[in-house]
Every structure is written in C-alpha cells, then in structure tokens.
Enzyme design. Structure first.
Site, short mmCIF file in Angstrom:
data_model
loop_
_atom_site.label_atom_id
_atom_site.label_comp_id
_atom_site.label_asym_id
_atom_site.label_seq_id
_atom_site.Cartn_x
_atom_site.Cartn_y
_atom_site.Cartn_z
N HIS A 163 38.29 79.06 39.50
CA HIS A 163 38.25 78.85 38.05
C HIS A 163 36.82 78.76 37.52
CE1 HIS A 163 42.62 78.26 37.64
NE2 HIS A 163 42.54 77.67 38.80
N ASN A 201 48.26 76.23 34.60
CA ASN A 201 47.96 77.66 34.54
C ASN A 201 48.82 78.31 33.46
OD1 ASN A 201 46.03 77.96 36.63
ND2 ASN A 201 47.63 77.98 38.18
#
Ligand code: NDP
Length: 503
Positions: free
Chosen positions: A55, A127
């Site tokens: 990420h 997510n």
C-alpha cells in the site's frame, strides 16, 4: 510586494543569504562553517522515510461520517449512535506498486479510515473488496513476495503470482474480483470500501454481535479495460491523485453509504462457511445490509507528506462498543500494522498531528526516539503504575468486553482441508453478464500470458470447479492470444530490419 517572513535556520536564527554558499574567494572552495549549506544537504538526505512494504502509493482526504440509522441495540459505540457526526481521514492506495507506480493499474485498492472519535481513534483498515487472497496470516508474507519484484530480474513475475494462486485455492475469490471489471477502477470515488474482516459490536447490556462494515459508492462504479488503462498511463501516471484532489478542491465531495451486516453471536457455527474466514462474504440473503449513515470526503490535506504519507492506520485501534473477532488475519494485522508504523515512523507515531487522538490520552510509554509531545497533565512522579500519586489508571470495568468462549487444542490446523473455496466464486461468476465474463477471461489471459503451461493447467482446474464456462472462456481467450501473438511475430519477421508492424 508583500512582506515575506524572515528566513531562519531550523533553530530560528535569521539567514542573511540563501543564494550563495560561503567560499574562500569567489571561486571556492566552500567553508565547513556554512552551517545552513550543511543543514540543507543533510536534511535533503533525510527527506524520505521507508515506504510501506504494501500500500505504498496512496491518495487521501479528510471528511465526515454522519450516522442516520439507529443501531444502539447492537453497539454502544458513540461514533455509531444516530445523529453522531465524526471527523475522519480516508487513505486509498494500491497494494503492490511502489510509491512511484502508476495509478491506473489492475490491483486491489486499500480503503483505510481513521475516525477521530471522542473515545479515541477508530481505524477501519479495509479494501475495495470484501475478501482477501489468503485466510491464514502465516501465508501473508509469501503472498506479498509474489506481488513484488523477482530477486534476480527485479521485474514483477506473473509466474510467481499464478504459481502461488494455483497452489492456494482460497485465493480464487479475490483473484476473480481482481480480474473482473472492479479490479481496475477509473479512480477511488467510484469504488466500494469494505472493512473486510468480521468485527464485533458490544451493546450497553454487554451483549456481543458479529459485524461486517460496507461503504457503497454513491458515485456509481466506473472501470477501465486494460487497453484503456494503458492509454491513461501513457498520458498521466497520477490519474487517481488528480481525480480525487481536484474533485475535493472543486467542492464535488464524494460520498459513500455506510452499511453493516449483523450476525447474532451464536450464529457463528451455523453456516457451511466460517464467518471469520477472510476469503468468504456473508451472503446478503443471510444477513441483509442495514443502512446506517453517509461518509463524505470534503477537505484536502495541506501537506501530503505530513498528513497522508505519515498517516498510520491500524486495525488495533478500536473504541468501546466495537471489538475484534477470531478472524486469524485480523488477529495478525492487529500486531503487524502498528509494528509497521513503529518501524516506518518511529516509536511515537501515534502522537504525530494526523494520527493524534482528539481526546485526552494518558499512558506510560514515556521515552524513546523523537519524544516530542508535552507532558500535558498529571503528576511527574507518575511514571509507573500502580502508583499512589495521581497517575492514570483503569477506572471503569464497563470497558472490558464480555467473555469470549474459545475451545480446541492448540495445533496447526489445515485451513484448506474441507473448505469450499468455489461456491461463493460461483455466486459471483453468475452475477456477471456475458460482456463482463468476456472481459474477465481476457484480463486473466493477459495476466497469464507468459506463465508456464503446468501452472496454467493447475489454475484451469480451479476455474472449472467454479463453472465449466469459466475454464472454457479463459482457455479460449488464451488460445486467441496465442494465435494473435504468433501472427504478430510472423508479420514482424517479414518486415525489413527495424520496421515495426502497424497495429
Ligand atoms: P447479492 O446479489 O445480494 O450481492 C452481490 C454483491 O456483489 C453486491 O454487494 C454487489 O455490490 C457485488 N458485486 C456486483 N458485481 C460485482 C463485481 N463485478 N465484483 C465484485 N462485487 C460485485 O449476493 P450475495 O450476497 O449472495 O453475494 C454473491 C457474491 O457477490 C458473493 O459470493 C461475492 O462474491 C459477491 N459479493 C458479496 C458481498 C457480500 O457482502 N455479500 C459483497 C461484495 C461482493 P454493489 O452493491 O456495490 O453492486
């Protein structure tokens, strides 16, 4: 001309010249005593912190959560009571790409929210998909290695990805979502967010319920095909940053409908699926989503590095009325996210302005690198606990969660034996119309193109177990690509040296 502030050193000493180094004579050399020159160079060497292992590429904005539904019978969390309005920061990201990666890449999008509640920060770190590739955290570092660069070639390796996925059938649900339209969104205003894990709600009577969190985009879903994305990346590598930043700047504030699915505590053992398995959803037919409010993004950060790059989200941050669950992946993330921030940002990362709780904080984690915050309250003699001076102490047993019954012998239980990894993927596959299925097959064929046949065949067996059409469709797309590539090569061989065949 406006009067500018006087430039100073970091210690506040006025700087008389910020254009010319101090040198011995006009042609140099420079003198070591030019502290401001040394400070500028030394600071430049320290302007980057370790990027997140996963990420790394992110985009974020501030906003608010407004609760409109009444779920007080399930949770006492003040942030979720009807009428509550809470400030938040939302950071989106891709998973695999490094900080400089292009935005328009096929990848899962991170959807990490920090709610600044009056009972401390609540971080929901999810997510844009409701499930994940693995269900046992033991496999998480292995999975991430397959997404990163090959140690020798330093290239991403489709072979590694499909080798791992084909040997890990629990990944099939997430792989199918990733390869479907939703795997390549045009930007992050047009995606859903999911808390993904199962969490718990605790009500005022100290009763426990299991809960899933969903954020449904109110902008609608928008996706790119692979070839559209290739054009976008050729034009700009920052398509998502441009879209989100400019929308918020223009006052076009993106919104998401917040929903929860609630499961009574004792239902957990009643289904063919384990409700704490991160590769499964709770079917809406079993647990209908309940609308509880609206999340809006309405303010950009003033400084990207300080507020988005240094933002530290961890599922360990929960508030009274919200608890964890036995989900193995959640249990591991409770440790590993906070630990990643200790490494990336330092011991006192929670005290950085973007991460600091907006309620009083009292703890005994005193010293360590970059201890920069004041001792705001309390007795300086209270640096241990219990103490007989006025140091903070547990005051209220209501913050203890109800007892959670756990049974079983300690062992390494197979998480694959007897687990149906296909049924929910079939339900998803059946939701796709013919055009969506064709794009799914093509996306997989493009991703699998260079992978050895044995791995492709192993993966085909999984697709066939979802639906015979799934395997057939991918196989046909692969064969079509093989023919197209062969004819392209033949064309190129016929051309004079250095001339490329036209598209
Ligand atoms: P439902 O028909 O009630 O729900 C289908 C869900 O699938 C909706 O949430 C919808 O999201 C979502 N969806 C639609 N198209 C896609 C896509 N291309 N990629 C990913 N998600 C999509 O059925 P069930 O609850 O029984 O679930 C059926 C299957 O749908 C599941 O096996 C799972 O794969 C998938 N799914 C289920 C979710 C859940 O929490 N139950 C959540 C997301 C996906 P939207 O409302 O935004 O269109």
């Amino acid at each position: 001309m406006s009067k500018k502030p006087q430039l100073t050193t970091t210690a506040g000493n006025p700087v008389g010249d910020n254009q010319n180094s101090i040198t011995a004579g006009p042609r140099g050399p420079v003198l070591l005593q030019d502290y401001q020159l040394i400070e500028k160079l030394a600071h430049q060497n320290r302007e980057r912190i370790p990027e997140r292992t996963v990420h790394a590429k992110g985009w974020g904005a501030y906003g608010t959560l407004t609760i409109t539904g009444d779920i007080s019978k399930y949770t006492k969390a003040s942030v979720l009571q009807k009428g509550a309005k809470t400030d938040l920061l939302l950071r989106f990201s891709t998973v695999a790409g490094e900080m400089g990666a292009a935005d328009a890449e096929r990848d899962v999008r991170g959807f990490a929210i920090k709610f600044y509640t009056k009972e401390g920060n609540w971080d929901l770190v999810g997510n844009n998909t409701p499930v994940f590739f693995v269900r046992d955290p033991y496999k998480f570092p292995d999975f991430i290695h397959t997404q990163k660069r090959h140690p020798k070639s330093n290239l991403r390796s489709p072979t590694a990805m499909w080798d791992f996925w084909s040997l890990s059938p629990e990944s099939l649900h997430q792989v199918t979502i990733l390869m479907s339209d939703r795997g390549l969104p045009t930007d992050v205003r047009h995606i859903n967010g999911y808390g993904s894990h199962t969490f718990s709600f605790i009500n005022a009577k100290n009763e426990r319920f299991w809960v899933k969190f969903h954020f449904k985009t109110m902008q609608g879903h928008k996706h790119w095909t692979n070839s559209e994305a290739t054009q976008i990346v050729g034009r700009t590598r920052e398509s998502t940053q441009e879209d989100l930043f400019n929308s918020v700047e223009k006052g076009e504030f993106p919104k998401w409908k917040m929903q929860v699915q609630i499961m009574p505590e004792t239902d957990a053992g009643k289904h063919w699926y384990n409700p704490f398995d991160l590769t499964k959803v709770w079917p809406h037919g079993d647990y209908p989503p309940i609308d509880i409010g609206v999340l809006e993004l309405n303010r950009n950060a003033e400084n990207y590095f300080a507020e988005i790059e240094q933002a530290a989200f961890s599922p360990s941050n929960i508030v009274p009325g919200i608890g964890f669950s036995p989900d193995k992946m959640l249990q591991a993330r409770i440790f590993s996210y906070a630990d990643a921030h200790r490494y990336r940002l330092g011991t006192h990362y929670e005290q950085l302005p973007v991460n600091a709780a907006r309620c009083p904080v009292h703890h005994y984690h005193k010293d360590g690198p970059m201890r920069f915050f004041e001792q705001k309250a309390g007795n300086v003699d209270a640096y241990y606990e219990p103490n007989s001076v006025s140091g903070s102490a547990e005051q209220d047993a209501r913050y203890n969660e109800p007892v959670l019954k756990i049974d079983g012998n300690a062992d390494r239980y197979s998480h694959r034996d007897g687990n149906d990894d296909y049924r929910q993927v079939t339900a998803l596959f059946n939701l796709f119309d013919a055009a969506q299925k064709d794009r799914l097959y093509l996306n997989i064929a493009e991703a699998m193109w260079s992978v050895p046949e044995a791995i492709v065949e192993r993966q085909m067996e999984h697709f066939a177990k979802v639906h015979p059409d799934y395997a057939k469709g991918v196989r046909a797309a692969l064969e079509k690509m093989t023919r197209a590539k062969a004819s392209e090569t033949a064309q190129q061989q016929k051309m004079p040296h250095g001339v490329q065949a036209a598209e």
